[in-house]
Design a protein around this motif. Structure first.
Motif, PDB file in Angstrom:
ATOM      1  N   VAL A  18      76.675  52.760  46.066  1.00  0.00           N
ATOM      2  CA  VAL A  18      76.973  51.727  45.896  1.00  0.00           C
ATOM      3  C   VAL A  18      76.220  51.145  45.227  1.00  0.00           C
ATOM      4  CG1 VAL A  18      76.087  49.854  47.172  1.00  0.00           C
ATOM      5  CG2 VAL A  18      75.981  51.304  48.663  1.00  0.00           C
ATOM      6  N   ALA A  21      79.550  52.251  42.818  1.00  0.00           N
ATOM      7  CA  ALA A  21      80.537  51.326  43.774  1.00  0.00           C
ATOM      8  C   ALA A  21      80.553  50.023  43.356  1.00  0.00           C
ATOM      9  CB  ALA A  21      81.055  51.381  45.454  1.00  0.00           C
ATOM     10  N   LEU A  22      79.570  49.058  43.050  1.00  0.00           N
ATOM     11  CA  LEU A  22      79.549  47.879  42.475  1.00  0.00           C
ATOM     12  C   LEU A  22      80.053  48.047  40.976  1.00  0.00           C
ATOM     13  CD1 LEU A  22      76.077  46.688  44.194  1.00  0.00           C
ATOM     14  CD2 LEU A  22      78.124  45.540  44.321  1.00  0.00           C
ATOM     15  N   GLY A  25      83.620  47.500  39.173  1.00  0.00           N
ATOM     16  CA  GLY A  25      84.137  46.500  39.723  1.00  0.00           C
ATOM     17  C   GLY A  25      83.012  45.383  38.823  1.00  0.00           C
ATOM     18  N   CYS A  26      82.041  45.348  38.400  1.00  0.00           N
ATOM     19  CA  CYS A  26      81.368  44.466  37.788  1.00  0.00           C
ATOM     20  C   CYS A  26      81.560  44.016  36.988  1.00  0.00           C
ATOM     21  CB  CYS A  26      79.459  44.960  37.539  1.00  0.00           C
ATOM     22  SG  CYS A  26      79.006  44.904  39.285  1.00  0.00           S
TER      23      CYS A  26
END
Lengths: 80, 370
Positions: A18, A21-22, A25-26
Motif C-alpha cells: 500500500v 501504491a500511495l 501517486g504522492c
C-alpha cells in the motif's frame, strides 16, 4: 521472534504494498478529483459498517483474546 | 420499567431528537440473534445521527443485550439451569466540523447487574490531500466496576489512529493502529479452574493492534472486494520487570465480495479467520500438566497468575457469512418516505475450536435517511 515472524506475514508485507501504491501517486495531485468520486460512497469501498462493526467488536472480544484494529475503543462489558 | 419498555422509550426519545429533516441525517434500527449450544444473545439497538446548525452534529444510541446462558447443575439427574442477564448501553457523540477538521466528544455508559462501565473520549478527524484522505485519532479512558459486590475495578486508557486514503476513483485503503492499556481486574470473577480455584490474571496489560484494509470496486462488473488483515499482540508493561505473563499473538484476516445483483440488491459474501497463541499464564489443568503453568515462574504474587478462560488459550475461529442489503426504492408507492431506507439481512456460522462450540448469527437492520 514469533512477533516478528507474524508481523511480516500478516501486516508488514501488505503494508509495504500500500505504501508503494500511495507513493506512486504522492508526488503529484491527489489521486481522485471531485468529479471522479461517484463510486467512493459505495459500501464496497467503505470500511466502517457502523453498528455492525460495533457488534462485531463486542462479540469477538467475548470469544477471542484479541481486540482492536478499528481506531475506536471497545470493551465496556463483562467480556474482558 | 421493563427492558422492552426502556428500549421503546429510548426509541421515542431518539425519534423526537430526529425531528427536523436534513440530507445526512439517519436513523438505524438493528437486531442480532446469536445462538451457541449454551448461550443465546438477543441484541436490539437503535441509533440516530443528526446534523445541527453551525457545523454541529450529534449521534445517540441505545442497545440492550439479553444473554441467556445454560449451566449444568451437578446432581444425580443433571439438568440445564438457565439464567438471563440483561445489559443496557447508551451513548452519545457531539461533534463540530470546521472546514476539513472535525472534533468530537463521546460518552458511553453500560450497565449490567454485576458490571458498570463509563467510557469517555475525544475524536479528531482531519481531511487531507484535497479530502481524498482522512486521518482519525481517538483518545479514550474508561472506568469499570464489576463483580457480585461491584468491588473489583478496571481502568482502561486507549489511543487509536486510522488513516484512510482513496487511491483511485475505485480503490481505497486504510491503516489502523490501536494501543490499549488496562489496569485492574482483567478477568471474570466467576471463572473457576477445577484444581486452582478462581482465576488470577495479571493486573496490567498493554494491547497492540495493527490493521490494514484494502477495497476495490469494478464498475463494469458491478462487484467489489475487500481484504482485511490484523496483527494483535499484548504484553506486560515494559516498565515492569520480570517475565511477560501475556505474550499472546493473534492474526486475523477477512475477505469480502460485494455483488450488485440488481440495481437495488447488494449481496455480500465474506469469510473471516482468526488464530491466536496462548497467553503465557493460561493454564487449564484438565488438559495441561500443572508444571506447564506459569505459577512457578511468577515473582509478583504469592500464588502466581493463572486462568483457564479459553479466550486466553490457543484457539482458531472461522466465520463465513452472507449478507443482503436491499434499497427499498421500488416500494415507494406503498411505503412512501419509508422506502427511502434500506433493509439488511445476514446469516453467518461461527466455527470455534473452543468448548463453546459453533454458533449461528442472524442479523437484520433498517436504516432510513431523513
Amino acid at each position: 521472534m514469533r512477533i516478528a515472524s507474524a508481523a511480516v506475514h500478516a501486516v508488514v508485507v501488505p503494508l509495504l504494498l500500500v505504501v508503494c501504491a500511495l507513493a506512486s501517486g504522492c508526488g503529484h495531485a491527489p489521486p481522485v478529483r471531485p468529479w471522479q468520486r461517484e463510486h467512493l460512497a459505495r459500501r464496497a469501498l467503505q470500511f466502517d459498517d457502523g453498528l455492525e462493526t460495533k457488534f462485531r467488536q463486542h462479540w469477538f472480544s467475548s470469544r477471542e483474546g484479541a481486540e482492536g484494529g478499528f481506531g475506536t475503543v471497545g470493551g465496556g462489558c463483562g467480556c474482558n | 420499567m421493563s427492558a422492552g419498555g426502556r428500549l421503546f422509550a429510548a426509541f421515542v426519545a431518539l425519534a423526537l431528537v430526529a425531528g427536523v429533516a436534513a440530507a445526512e441525517d439517519r436513523v438505524t434500527v438493528r437486531g442480532v440473534y446469536y445462538r451457541e449450544a449454551s448461550t443465546r444473545v438477543v441484541q436490539p439497538v437503535v441509533q440516530v445521527k443528526k446534523d445541527l446548525p453551525e457545523g454541529y452534529d450529534v449521534t445517540a444510541h441505545f442497545l440492550m443485550d439479553a444473554i441467556t446462558s445454560a449451566s449444568v447443575v451437578a446432581s444425580p439427574n443433571p439438568k440445564d439451569n438457565l439464567f438471563t442477564e440483561v445489559r443496557n448501553e447508551t451513548g452519545f457523540t457531539v461533534g463540530r466540523t470546521f472546514d476539513r477538521t472535525r472534533i468530537g466528544l463521546f460518552y458511553r455508559y453500560s450497565h449490567e447487574p454485576d458490571y458498570r462501565s463509563n467510557t469517555g473520549g475525544l475524536i479528531l478527524q482531519q481531511g487531507v490531500w484535497d479530502n481524498t484522505g482522512s486521518l482519525l485519532v481517538n483518545v479514550a479512558a474508561a472506568h469499570d466496576v464489576l463483580g457480585a459486590f461491584l468491588n473489583k475495578h478496571l481502568n482502561l486508557f486507549f489511543i487509536g489512529g486510522a488513516y484512510t486514503q482513496a487511491l483511485s476513483p475505485t480503490m481505497t485503503a486504510q491503516v489502523v493502529y490501536d494501543l490499549n492499556y488496562q489496569e485492574g481486574f482483567i478477568g471474570n470473577p466467576y471463572y473457576v479452574e477445577p484444581n486452582l480455584g478462581h482465576e488470577n490474571p495479571p493486573r496490567e496489560r498493554l494491547r497492540h493492534a495493527l490493521a490494514l484494509r484494502v477495497a476495490k470496486y469494478f464498475p463494469a462488473a458491478h462487484l467489489g472486494f475487500q481484504l482485511h488483515g490484523r496483527l494483535y499482540f499484548d504484553q506486560y508493561p515494559p516498565w515492569k520487570n520480570g517475565l511477560d505473563p501475556w505474550h499472546m499473538i493473534a492474526e486475523t484476516g477477512e475477505a469480502r465480495l460485494y455483488v450488485m445483483a440488481t440495481r437495488e440488491l447488494e449481496v455480500r459474501l465474506s469469510y473471516r479467520a482468526h488464530r491466536q497463541s496462548r497467553a503465557a499464564f493460561y493454564c487449564a489443568t484438565a488438559r495441561d500438566a500443572l508444571s506447564d503453568c506459569f505459577l512457578g515462574l511468577s515473582t509478583y504474587r504469592e500464588n502466581g497468575w493463572f486462568s483457564a478462560d479459553e479466550k486466553y488459550g490457543h484457539l482458531t475461529t472461522h466465520y463465513p457469512e452472507l449478507k443482503l442489503t436491499w434499497d427499498m426504492e421500488p416500494l415507494a408507492p406503498l411505503l412512501r418516505f419509508l422506502a427511502r431506507g434500506s433493509i439488511e439481512l445476514s446469516y453467518g456460522y461461527y466455527i470455534q475450536s473452543t468448548h463453546y462450540g459453533n454458533a449461528h448469527v442472524l442479523q437484520t437492520g433498517y436504516s432510513l435517511p431523513f
